[in-house]
Design a protein around this motif. Structure first.
Motif, PDB file in Angstrom:
ATOM      1  N   TYR A 247      -7.751   2.304  -2.159  1.00 31.37           N
ATOM      2  CA  TYR A 247      -7.551   1.156  -1.268  1.00 31.37           C
ATOM      3  C   TYR A 247      -8.135   1.493   0.106  1.00 31.37           C
ATOM      4  O   TYR A 247      -7.430   1.948   0.997  1.00 31.37           O
ATOM      5  CB  TYR A 247      -6.060   0.835  -1.156  1.00 31.37           C
ATOM      6  CG  TYR A 247      -5.734  -0.425  -0.368  1.00 31.37           C
ATOM      7  CD1 TYR A 247      -6.060  -1.678  -0.865  1.00 31.37           C
ATOM      8  CD2 TYR A 247      -5.088  -0.348   0.857  1.00 31.37           C
ATOM      9  CE1 TYR A 247      -5.757  -2.829  -0.156  1.00 31.37           C
ATOM     10  CE2 TYR A 247      -4.771  -1.503   1.574  1.00 31.37           C
ATOM     11  CZ  TYR A 247      -5.113  -2.741   1.066  1.00 31.37           C
ATOM     12  OH  TYR A 247      -4.814  -3.880   1.776  1.00 31.37           O
ATOM     13  N   PRO A 248      -9.440   1.265   0.307  1.00 32.90           N
ATOM     14  CA  PRO A 248     -10.068   1.665   1.566  1.00 32.90           C
ATOM     15  C   PRO A 248      -9.995   0.635   2.682  1.00 32.90           C
ATOM     16  O   PRO A 248     -10.179   0.982   3.850  1.00 32.90           O
ATOM     17  CB  PRO A 248     -11.529   1.889   1.159  1.00 32.90           C
ATOM     18  CG  PRO A 248     -11.740   0.915   0.035  1.00 32.90           C
ATOM     19  CD  PRO A 248     -10.433   0.850  -0.708  1.00 32.90           C
ATOM     20  N   ASP A 249      -9.755  -0.629   2.331  1.00 34.25           N
ATOM     21  CA  ASP A 249      -9.821  -1.696   3.328  1.00 34.25           C
ATOM     22  C   ASP A 249      -8.670  -2.672   3.145  1.00 34.25           C
ATOM     23  O   ASP A 249      -8.446  -3.169   2.039  1.00 34.25           O
ATOM     24  CB  ASP A 249     -11.135  -2.472   3.205  1.00 34.25           C
ATOM     25  CG  ASP A 249     -12.350  -1.628   3.490  1.00 34.25           C
ATOM     26  OD1 ASP A 249     -12.627  -1.390   4.675  1.00 34.25           O
ATOM     27  OD2 ASP A 249     -13.004  -1.204   2.519  1.00 34.25           O
ATOM     28  N   GLY A 250      -7.967  -2.948   4.249  1.00 36.51           N
ATOM     29  CA  GLY A 250      -6.953  -3.981   4.188  1.00 36.51           C
ATOM     30  C   GLY A 250      -5.666  -3.614   4.889  1.00 36.51           C
ATOM     31  O   GLY A 250      -5.479  -2.484   5.371  1.00 36.51           O
ATOM     32  N   PRO A 251      -4.748  -4.560   4.937  1.00 30.70           N
ATOM     33  CA  PRO A 251      -3.461  -4.340   5.599  1.00 30.70           C
ATOM     34  C   PRO A 251      -2.520  -3.520   4.731  1.00 30.70           C
ATOM     35  O   PRO A 251      -2.604  -3.543   3.494  1.00 30.70           O
ATOM     36  CB  PRO A 251      -2.924  -5.759   5.799  1.00 30.70           C
ATOM     37  CG  PRO A 251      -3.540  -6.541   4.677  1.00 30.70           C
ATOM     38  CD  PRO A 251      -4.896  -5.935   4.435  1.00 30.70           C
ATOM     39  N   VAL A 252      -1.625  -2.802   5.384  1.00 33.42           N
ATOM     40  CA  VAL A 252      -0.607  -2.008   4.691  1.00 33.42           C
ATOM     41  C   VAL A 252       0.713  -2.176   5.433  1.00 33.42           C
ATOM     42  O   VAL A 252       0.760  -2.107   6.660  1.00 33.42           O
ATOM     43  CB  VAL A 252      -0.971  -0.506   4.645  1.00 33.42           C
ATOM     44  CG1 VAL A 252       0.129   0.290   3.955  1.00 33.42           C
ATOM     45  CG2 VAL A 252      -2.298  -0.288   3.934  1.00 33.42           C
ATOM     46  N   ASN A 253       1.759  -2.371   4.673  1.00 37.22           N
ATOM     47  CA  ASN A 253       3.121  -2.409   5.194  1.00 37.22           C
ATOM     48  C   ASN A 253       3.856  -1.209   4.619  1.00 37.22           C
ATOM     49  O   ASN A 253       3.738  -0.936   3.421  1.00 37.22           O
ATOM     50  CB  ASN A 253       3.785  -3.723   4.760  1.00 37.22           C
ATOM     51  CG  ASN A 253       5.225  -3.824   5.165  1.00 37.22           C
ATOM     52  OD1 ASN A 253       6.112  -3.552   4.379  1.00 37.22           O
ATOM     53  ND2 ASN A 253       5.462  -4.226   6.394  1.00 37.22           N
ATOM     54  N   GLY A 262      11.406  16.927  12.146  1.00 38.64           N
ATOM     55  CA  GLY A 262      10.133  16.364  12.570  1.00 38.64           C
ATOM     56  C   GLY A 262       9.164  16.029  11.461  1.00 38.64           C
ATOM     57  O   GLY A 262       8.046  15.559  11.729  1.00 38.64           O
ATOM     58  N   SER A 263       9.555  16.241  10.206  1.00 36.30           N
ATOM     59  CA  SER A 263       8.668  15.923   9.091  1.00 36.30           C
ATOM     60  C   SER A 263       8.599  14.410   8.871  1.00 36.30           C
ATOM     61  O   SER A 263       9.568  13.688   9.093  1.00 36.30           O
ATOM     62  CB  SER A 263       9.166  16.593   7.809  1.00 36.30           C
ATOM     63  OG  SER A 263       9.185  17.995   7.950  1.00 36.30           O
ATOM     64  N   VAL A 264       7.439  13.950   8.432  1.00 40.95           N
ATOM     65  CA  VAL A 264       7.240  12.544   8.104  1.00 40.95           C
ATOM     66  C   VAL A 264       7.327  12.372   6.593  1.00 40.95           C
ATOM     67  O   VAL A 264       6.668  13.095   5.840  1.00 40.95           O
ATOM     68  CB  VAL A 264       5.874  12.037   8.602  1.00 40.95           C
ATOM     69  CG1 VAL A 264       5.574  10.639   8.058  1.00 40.95           C
ATOM     70  CG2 VAL A 264       5.837  12.028  10.131  1.00 40.95           C
ATOM     71  N   VAL A 265       8.161  11.416   6.146  1.00 42.53           N
ATOM     72  CA  VAL A 265       8.313  11.127   4.724  1.00 42.53           C
ATOM     73  C   VAL A 265       8.014   9.651   4.498  1.00 42.53           C
ATOM     74  O   VAL A 265       8.747   8.775   4.974  1.00 42.53           O
ATOM     75  CB  VAL A 265       9.738  11.456   4.228  1.00 42.53           C
ATOM     76  CG1 VAL A 265       9.867  11.121   2.743  1.00 42.53           C
ATOM     77  CG2 VAL A 265      10.078  12.917   4.474  1.00 42.53           C
ATOM     78  N   LEU A 266       6.924   9.374   3.797  1.00 39.24           N
ATOM     79  CA  LEU A 266       6.626   7.996   3.412  1.00 39.24           C
ATOM     80  C   LEU A 266       7.560   7.591   2.279  1.00 39.24           C
ATOM     81  O   LEU A 266       7.699   8.317   1.292  1.00 39.24           O
ATOM     82  CB  LEU A 266       5.179   7.859   2.949  1.00 39.24           C
ATOM     83  CG  LEU A 266       4.074   8.260   3.941  1.00 39.24           C
ATOM     84  CD1 LEU A 266       2.705   7.952   3.353  1.00 39.24           C
ATOM     85  CD2 LEU A 266       4.242   7.566   5.285  1.00 39.24           C
ATOM     86  N   ILE A 267       8.187   6.430   2.394  1.00 40.18           N
ATOM     87  CA  ILE A 267       9.155   5.970   1.387  1.00 40.18           C
ATOM     88  C   ILE A 267       8.547   4.908   0.487  1.00 40.18           C
ATOM     89  O   ILE A 267       8.620   4.994  -0.739  1.00 40.18           O
ATOM     90  CB  ILE A 267      10.418   5.419   2.071  1.00 40.18           C
ATOM     91  CG1 ILE A 267      11.078   6.504   2.932  1.00 40.18           C
ATOM     92  CG2 ILE A 267      11.403   4.896   1.026  1.00 40.18           C
ATOM     93  CD1 ILE A 267      11.584   7.703   2.160  1.00 40.18           C
ATOM     94  N   GLU A 268       7.938   3.889   1.068  1.00 36.49           N
ATOM     95  CA  GLU A 268       7.354   2.798   0.298  1.00 36.49           C
ATOM     96  C   GLU A 268       6.089   2.318   0.993  1.00 36.49           C
ATOM     97  O   GLU A 268       5.930   2.495   2.206  1.00 36.49           O
ATOM     98  CB  GLU A 268       8.329   1.621   0.168  1.00 36.49           C
ATOM     99  CG  GLU A 268       9.618   1.934  -0.551  1.00 36.49           C
ATOM    100  CD  GLU A 268      10.584   0.763  -0.548  1.00 36.49           C
ATOM    101  OE1 GLU A 268      10.151  -0.367  -0.202  1.00 36.49           O
ATOM    102  OE2 GLU A 268      11.767   0.964  -0.873  1.00 36.49           O
ATOM    103  N   MET A 269       5.202   1.688   0.222  1.00 39.11           N
ATOM    104  CA  MET A 269       3.959   1.156   0.768  1.00 39.11           C
ATOM    105  C   MET A 269       3.611  -0.143   0.043  1.00 39.11           C
ATOM    106  O   MET A 269       3.730  -0.216  -1.173  1.00 39.11           O
ATOM    107  CB  MET A 269       2.831   2.168   0.575  1.00 39.11           C
ATOM    108  CG  MET A 269       1.491   1.732   1.131  1.00 39.11           C
ATOM    109  SD  MET A 269       0.189   2.971   0.847  1.00 39.11           S
ATOM    110  CE  MET A 269      -0.307   2.532  -0.829  1.00 39.11           C
ATOM    111  N   GLY A 270       3.189  -1.148   0.809  1.00 35.88           N
ATOM    112  CA  GLY A 270       2.721  -2.393   0.222  1.00 35.88           C
ATOM    113  C   GLY A 270       1.342  -2.717   0.752  1.00 35.88           C
ATOM    114  O   GLY A 270       1.118  -2.730   1.968  1.00 35.88           O
ATOM    115  N   THR A 271       0.393  -2.968  -0.137  1.00 32.17           N
ATOM    116  CA  THR A 271      -0.984  -3.229   0.274  1.00 32.17           C
ATOM    117  C   THR A 271      -1.169  -4.717   0.556  1.00 32.17           C
ATOM    118  O   THR A 271      -1.881  -5.430  -0.151  1.00 32.17           O
ATOM    119  CB  THR A 271      -1.960  -2.744  -0.819  1.00 32.17           C
ATOM    120  OG1 THR A 271      -1.521  -3.241  -2.098  1.00 32.17           O
ATOM    121  CG2 THR A 271      -2.007  -1.236  -0.878  1.00 32.17           C
TER     122      THR A 271
END
Length: 395
Positions: A247-253, A262-271
C-alpha cells in the motif's frame, strides 16, 4: 460530468461528498438506508446494500461517466470497493494484503510480528477457540471482533474465566464471527491519521482522545505536532507495515500506544480516510485538503500533499445528553464565525430521534478547529462550544 461513487451514507462519508463537489465531480451514494446522513449530500442515490456487490455492479455497469469508487470512514465497505472496482475496471489502490490488514486485526498482528515490530501477545479464531487458547496469554486481555468497528463487541477481561462470555459477545459483533484476544497494552493511547505517497508518509497527525467522565467514548480528538523521535518511530513502523502489504499511496487511519518505556506499538490500521472528522483534522494541521486528496486518488489522479504549515487542530462531537427528539442545534452560524473554527458538520436534522452519547454513532455532528498554538485552539473550542446548544424534546 464524471461521477464518484461513495459506498456508504454514514456521517463519515459526508466530507467525501463535499470534497468531490469541490473537485467538480458528481456523486452517487450507495446505502441500504434511505435516511442515512450523507444521502442528502449526494447527487444520486442507489438504495442498495453496499455488501450486495452483484446489485451495485449491475447498477453501475455501462455508466461510462463513473470515474471511481471510495469507501471512507469505515473498513466495513472496503471489501466491496475492491470487488466492484475490479469488475468495473476502476482505479483501486488496495492490494489483497492491504485490504486484509484493514479488515482482520489478527492478520495485522501477524504483519507486525513478521516485521519485528513490538506488539501484544494474541490468539485468534472462533469464540470457542480463543476461549480455549487465551490461557497462554498474560492477563488482563482485551477481547474484540477481528473485523468490526465503532468499538462494538469489545471487553477487557481480568481473568481467563471471563473470556468465554466476552468472546461470544465479540463473535456476535463480527461479520465473520471471528475474535481476537490480545494482551492489554498500557501507556499513552493515541489515534493517528496519515497519508502516504510513493511509499513514504507525506503527512502524519497523532491525536489524543478527549473523554468526558464517566463515559469512556471519545468526545473529541486533539491533534498536534509531536516529539520528533515519536513522529519518526511511528513513521518508520507505518512505512514498513504499508510496504509489507503493498500500500504505497493513500490515507491511513491507525490506533497506537506509546508504552511507559517509550516504545511505539501499532494496534490497528485502516487503509482509508478516517471518520469522525479525523481526515479533515489532518488536513487542517498541514493546510492540505486531505479528503480531496483521497478523492483524487480514487479517480486515478495524483494529489499534491505539500504541507503549507503545521498547526494544532481538534475535533469535538456534537452530542445530546438525553434521549428524545432533536428540536434544534442553536448557535451554529455564530460558532462558525469564531476565529479558528474551520467547520461544523451537522449530521442530525430537527425532528429526528436522538439518544445520549455513549458511542460515536450517537453524535449529532462534529466541530473542527485549529490554532497556531494549543492556547489559541483551546480558546476557539471554548467559545464555539459555549455557542452551540442542543435542544431536545424528551416528550
Amino acid at each position: 460530468m464524471k461521477r464518484l461513487v461513495v459506498l456508504g451514507g454514514s456521517d463519515g462519508t459526508i466530507s467525501s461528498f463535499r470534497a468531490a463537489r469541490r473537485l467538480g465531480l458528481g456523486t452517487v451514494c450507495v446505502d441500504m438506508r434511505a435516511d442515512a446522513p450523507a444521502v442528502r449530500e449526494a447527487d444520486e442515490f442507489l438504495h442498495l446494500s453496499t455488501r450486495d456487490v452483484d446489485a451495485v455492479t449491475a447498477a453501475l455497469r455501462g455508466s461510462g461517466d463513473v470515474a471511481g469508487l471510495i469507501a471512507p470512514g469505515t473498513d466495513i465497505n472496503l471489501p466491496s470497493l475492491v470487488e466492484i472496482a475490479g469488475r468495473l475496471g476502476l482505479p483501486c489502490g488496495l492490494s489483497a494484503a492491504a485490504l486484509r490488514a484493514s479488515t482482520d486485526k489478527a492478520y495485522f498482528r501477524e504483519v507486525c510480528a513478521g516485521l519485528g515490530l513490538g506488539g501484544p501477545g494474541y490468539v485468534g479464531g472462533s469464540a470457542e477457540e480463543v476461549a480455549r487458547d487465551a490461557g497462554r496469554l498474560a492477563f488482563p486481555v482485551i477481547v474484540k471482533p477481528v473485523d468490526s468497528g465503532s468499538s462494538r463487541g469489545i471487553t477487557v477481561c481480568a481473568t481467563p474465566a471471563e473470556v468465554a462470555d466476552a468472546a461470544t459477545a465479540a463473535a456476535a459483533a463480527s461479520p465473520t464471527a471471528t475474535v481476537i484476544v490480545e494482551e492489554l497494552v498500557t501507556g499513552r493511547d493515541l489515534c493517528g491519521e496519515a497519508f502516504l505517497q510513493d511509499g513514504r508518509v507525506a503527512l502524519l497527525g497523532l491525536s489524543d482522545r478527549v473523554v468526558a467522565a464517566p463515559r469512556v467514548v471519545a468526545v473529541g480528538h486533539d491533534m498536534a505536532p509531536r516529539d520528533e523521535r515519536l513522529t519518526a518511530e511511528v513513521t518508520r513502523q507505518l512505512e514498513l507495515a504499508c510496504a509489507e502489504v503493498g500500500y504505497p499511496d493513500g490515507p491511513v487511519n491507525l490506533d497506537l500506544f506509546v508504552t511507559p518505556d517509550g516504545s511505539v506499538v501499532l494496534i490497528e490500521m485502516g487503509t482509508r480516510i478516517g471518520g469522525n472528522g479525523m481526515g479533515e483534522a489532518l488536513g487542517l494541521m498541514y493546510g492540505v485538503d486531505t479528503v480531496a486528496a483521497a478523492v483524487q486518488l480514487a479517480v486515478g489522479q495524483r494529489p499534491d500533499l505539500t504541507p503549507r504549515w503545521s498547526r494544532h487542530t481538534a475535533v469535538r462531537m456534537l452530542r445530546s445528553g438525553s434521549a428524545g427528539t432533536l428540536v434544534a442545534l442553536d448557535g451554529v452560524p455564530e460558532a462558525l464565525a469564531v476565529p479558528g473554527v474551520a467547520d461544523i458538520v451537522v449530521t442530525a436534522l430537527p425532528g429526528e430521534p436522538v439518544v445520549p452519547y455513549t458511542e460515536c454513532r450517537a453524535k449529532l455532528g462534529y466541530l473542527l478547529a485549529s490554532g497556531d498554538t494549543a492556547g489559541d485552539l483551546a480558546r476557539a473550542l471554548a467559545a464555539a462550544e459555549d455557542l452551540v446548544q442542543v435542544r431536545v424534546d424528551a416528550g
